[in-house]
Enzyme design. Structure first.
Site, PDB file in Angstrom:
ATOM      1  CB  THR B 475      -0.890   0.037   1.253  1.00 38.22           C
ATOM      2  OG1 THR B 475      -0.027   0.050   2.409  1.00 38.22           O
ATOM      3  CG2 THR B 475      -1.787  -1.179   1.320  1.00 38.22           C
ATOM      4  N   GLY B 709      -8.855   7.317   1.541  1.00 40.37           N
ATOM      5  CA  GLY B 709      -8.401   5.989   1.131  1.00 40.37           C
ATOM      6  C   GLY B 709      -8.393   5.762  -0.369  1.00 40.37           C
ATOM      7  CD  GLU B 712     -10.755  -2.226  -0.323  1.00 35.58           C
ATOM      8  OE1 GLU B 712     -11.262  -3.338  -0.345  1.00 35.58           O
ATOM      9  OE2 GLU B 712     -10.702  -1.520   0.705  1.00 35.58           O
TER      10      GLU B 712
END
Lengths: 182, 745
Positions: B475, B709, B712
């Site tokens: 990540t 974030g 995804e």
């Protein structure tokens, strides 16, 4: 530094001698150094590198020859270490990711991968880099279509592919400028 | 000194990784190591009637063969809670090898321990097992009539049924209706690093497990319950993790089996799953079917959305990936109904798979939207704009931040969407039919439940170590945390070292739900700024400091030097202050308390996906020519690594659209293509160049730095954009993923 083209092929071993199935002494030349170990003939080059020689830079992703994470060079050719028996590499020159840099100085392809962010989790990266350096030496990096095709044996599940291509292009295009031409 | 946050710092762990020096969990040197191999059930349902291990036990180098007959019983199987909760997080509420029953194909039935991996592997093949087989359910089609609506799904966190308004009436009154059913093949994560656990008992009550996981603490807590030991006796270390995508988000059986095996043989044990075992050992995205009914006015305004999902779960858990959540708030739809239907089958409990639920649910919605746009005769992007909701349609509350319309606009510009001829089969390039499609991307902003912690320590030379228990699985979190800490302390990134990947470090949640970086980042930000404030407090209180008696609020730090805001020539460095006062280091624990679940706002991340495909008119081969994704993920900590992750997500969408399917052989009850040669993932030749951009929306609600974030959202909508492009190219709607070429012949 272990450059791709500088590795010399050595004569093939005498295949008439029967050894095994128990442990036998196997001598490998890895990154220019001779390493000796006692292993069964069924031990793959990959497991020999990782479990016996602690050269864990070569990765085990599938152990079936499908992902390319275990790509090393044997006598200057890209080889999948998971499908290669260690004993079959005696008297051959094995090169792994650990031998690519020149001390603290990264190989230009390693530096290009770092700068282009051509990796995320990093697990397929050693295999990608070993393939990428070989690709240039093979003359398979003429354009993006060629790079895409000839790099498709190395799966990157993080899908850094466009950045991997960018890294390869950079090293290819810097080739005339000295250091990268290896 | 320009801020590190938002910059393009190279990965701090990148140098180790390109040199092959990072140690993943199966690579940590351990002396006297033994190797364990799991043997899996060959049937999908039944019981073991006989098991003969004698030949395996006699094989050279074998130290032990463990089966349900001699493996110790686990103390407790904890309840299934998503690992974001910060507690024990088993992948399923079942632990194998406790009795003779077989519930699914690939269930562990034996563990062999030997002195080398080759000998363990070989001995595994020498175990003779006899089964009594009972009928198994491994496909949805075998058991549709046994479907039920669960009270709750997803570890009890989400209701099985939800609604607002009167959807039946609204659909009956709708001027336009689109009704479509979409089918999804099961998908497997297939990180290139197979899951691996190395268990070392240093003493009877001191266990270290090197494990490939998204959450070292989740492994620690789960092992504590399974082994019946206090958490203080268990340390879990993950130096580097070779990808996960959800397969390492929950805690499966192998770490506990490795620990039990190591205990049994009195030696450290390494247990690495084979590629084939990766298909039966750590969950998957379940086989599913989704029915969408959209009701709209003639102008395209949506009045009703009905969204039902039918999927296969295990005998143990009511698990469905939450496919209905993001679609339910994507557009204005005053009347809504969402229902999960489950069928129990002979499978391991499915689990999180990158964009768990959104990847499938938004596919269904966005393909239906494309049909609606065509039915009404407006541009698909215009249809989205007409249905844009400035508030959360579920709660009626405003979004904490959105940026969706800016994403549409930017993506359309980058792509050249405006010149698109909407008619299907309107573009051709030789034998290739060319089409373009678009979709919206939505992903919820999930928050950890419990406090997140980080420790910051500044040394008297002005360098700092920042710690938190998060693991790095690609990540870029170690890199981003280095930047957050540098800015918080007011020092260059070169003077910061971030240390993570161990349950001994300050506790943070597993990095899941695209919340890892924001959870740990909030704690790191607080630790670093509180440490900075502590140094400033000491300086203004020190008689010998040039900052003596200054107002702390008027002191800022640049390049490690504390100075007056209005007189930057007055001040001193951290190092000066600490040396003068004989202080070797100063340390602070930062604790971030996440906001309550209801923050008074709708919290979601938004984006727009556009794709261009070429479809061979004769052969049906689909090539994705280019992809454009624009996302509004709040604050972007590292533009380089964040864009990489978004790009990777979009290419995951390509895989979902065109390649990825795990095929069940219902006669055997086992996967038929459990290898990377047969389960197709995108390779370099499949991957087009990808354009990624981000719209930075300011968000003060979600967390101190406004991060939403990026892990995804890149997946969401990508497959729909491709499927819509395939329709545009060929005039053929696609209702089943992946879109393999026979569907276009």
């Amino acid at each position: 530094m272990k450059s791709y083209q500088a590795i010399r092929t050595t004569p093939a071993p005498d295949s008439a001698v029967v050894r095994g199935p128990g442990e036998v002494e196997v001598r490998l030349r890895v990154n220019g150094a001779t390493r000796t170990m006692s292993v069964e003939p069924r031990v793959s080059l990959l497991d020999a590198l990782r479990d016996r020689l602690e050269l864990t830079g070569t990765k085990k992703g599938c152990n079936q020859g499908a992902c390319g994470a275990c790509t090393v060079w044997v006598d200057r050719r890209r080889v999948l270490a998971c499908l290669t028996l260690a004993i079959s590499c005696e008297n051959r020159e094995v090169a792994t990711i650990e031998g690519l840099a020149d001390g603290d100085t990264l190989h230009p392809m390693q530096q290009a991968f770092l700068d282009a962010d051509a990796l995320q989790c990093g697990y397929c990266t050693p295999g990608q880099i070993m393939s990428a350096v070989a690709l240039l030496a093979e003359g398979h990096a003429g354009d993006d279509i060629e790079i895409r095709e000839w790099m498709s044996g190395n799966v990157c599940r993080c899908a850094a592919y466009p950045h991997i291509r960018a890294a390869i292009r950079r090293v290819r295009d810097e080739k005339g400028s000295g250091d990268a031409a290896r | 000194m320009s801020p590190a946050i938002g910059g393009t710092l190279n990965r701090v762990d990148g140098r180790f990784k390109v040199r092959g020096e990072s140690r993943y969990s199966a690579e940590v040197p351990v002396t006297n190591l033994a190797h364990a191999v799991i043997v899996n059930a060959k049937i999908a349902s039944g019981r073991i009637t006989a098991i003969d291990t004698s030949e395996a036990e006699r094989a050279e180098g074998v130290l032990a063969v463990l089966t349900h007959l001699n493996l110790g019983r686990v103390a407790t199987v904890p309840r299934l809670l998503p690992s974001l909760a910060g507690l024990a997080a088993p992948g399923q509420t079942f632990f194998p090898m406790q009795d003779d029953l077989v519930h699914y194909g690939g269930q562990p039935v034996a563990v062999v321990v030997a002195d080398t991996i080759e000998r363990a592997d070989h001995a595994g093949t020498l175990i003779r097992i006899e089964y009594e087989t009972t009928p198994a359910t491994t496909l949805l089609d075998q058991a549709r009539d046994r479907a039920y609506v669960p009270e709750r799904i997803f570890g009890g966190l989400l209701p099985g049924h939800s609604s607002r308004g009167d959807v039946a009436k609204a659909l009956a009154e709708a001027e336009v209706c689109v009704d479509a059913t979409y089918r999804f093949a099961p998908n497997h994560h297939n990180p290139i690093e197979p899951s691996a656990s190395t268990a070392v008992w240093e003493d009877v009550d001191r266990l270290t497990v090197y494990d490939s996981t998204q959450g070292p603490n989740a492994v620690q807590f789960t092992l504590a319950e399974l082994l019946g030991r206090p958490p203080i006796s268990i340390r879990v270390v993950s130096h580097a993790v070779g990808g996960s995508f959800g397969s390492k988000a929950m805690v499966w059986h192998h770490p506990a089996l490795a620990a039990l095996a190591a205990r049994h043989v009195g030696r450290p044990v390494r247990l690495v799953l084979s590629r084939e075992q990766m298909f039966t050992s750590c969950g998957h995205r379940e086989e599913q079917e989704q029915q969408i009914t959209l009701g709209a006015r003639a102008d395209g305004r949506i009045t009703a959305l009905r969204h039902h999902k039918l999927s296969l779960t295990s005998p143990f858990d009511d698990w469905a990936e939450p496919s209905l959540q993001s679609p339910s708030v994507a557009y204005t739809s005053p009347h809504y109904e969402g229902v999960y239907h489950l069928v129990r089958g002979n499978t391991i409990t499915p689990t999180f798979t990158r964009a768990p639920g959104e990847a499938t649910g938004m596919f269904a919605l966005e393909c239906a939207m494309d049909e609606l746009a065509e039915r009404i005769g407006i541009d698909p992007l215009e249809l989205r704009l007409r249905n844009y909701s400035a508030t959360d349609p579920e709660s009626g509350k405003p979004w904490s931040s959105s940026g969706l319309t800016e994403c549409y606009q930017r993506a359309a510009e980058l792509f050249g969407w405006r010149d698109r001829d909407p008619r299907p089969r309107s573009r051709r390039d030789g034998q290739w039919l060319i089409g373009s499609g678009m979709a919206s991307a939505l992903y919820p902003v999930t928050q950890p439940v419990n406090p997140q912690r980080s420790r910051a320590r500044l040394y008297n030379d002005g360098t700092a170590v920042i710690e938190a228990g998060v693991s790095e699985f690609g990540t870029g979190v170690f890199t981003a945390m280095t930047q957050v800490a540098a800015d918080g302390l007011g020092i260059p990134v070169e003077r910061v070292r971030f240390v993570g990947g161990s349950s001994d470090l300050p506790n943070v949640t597993a990095a899941v739900g695209s919340a890892g970086t924001s959870a740990v980042g909030s704690a790191v930000h607080l630790a670093a700024t509180q440490l900075r404030d502590e140094l400033i407090r000491r300086a203004v209180a020190d008689d010998h400091s040039p900052l003596r008696d200054a107002d702390p609020a008027n002191v800022e730090v640049h390049d490690g030097k504390m100075v007056l805001r209005d007189r930057p020539d007055v001040g001193e460095t951290y190092a000066d202050l600490m040396h003068r006062t004989f202080v070797p280091d100063v340390e602070v624990l930062g604790t971030w308390n996440p906001p309550p679940q209801d923050v008074g706002y709708g919290v979601h991340t938004f984006g727009a996906q556009l794709a261009e495909v070429a479809v061979d008119a004769d052969l049906g081969v689909v090539r994705v020519r280019r992809m454009v994704g624009v996302f509004a993920p709040g604050r972007v900590l590292n533009r380089k690594t964040a864009h990489s992750q978004l790009m990777g997500g979009m290419l995951w969408g390509l895989g979902q659209a065109l390649l990825e399917a795990t095929r069940m052989d219902p006669r055997l009850g086992r996967w038929a293509n459990a290898s990377l040669g047969d389960y197709l993932v995108p390779v370099n030749a499949d991957a087009p160049d990808v354009v990624v951009d981000t719209i930075e929306v300011h968000d003060e609600v979600v967390n101190p730095l406004g991060m939403k974030g990026v892990g995804e959202i890149g997946v969401v909508g990508a497959a729909a954009a491709i499927a819509n492009a395939v329709y545009h190219a060929t005039g053929r709607r696609q209702y089943e993923l992946p879109i393999t070429l026979e569907k276009l012949l």
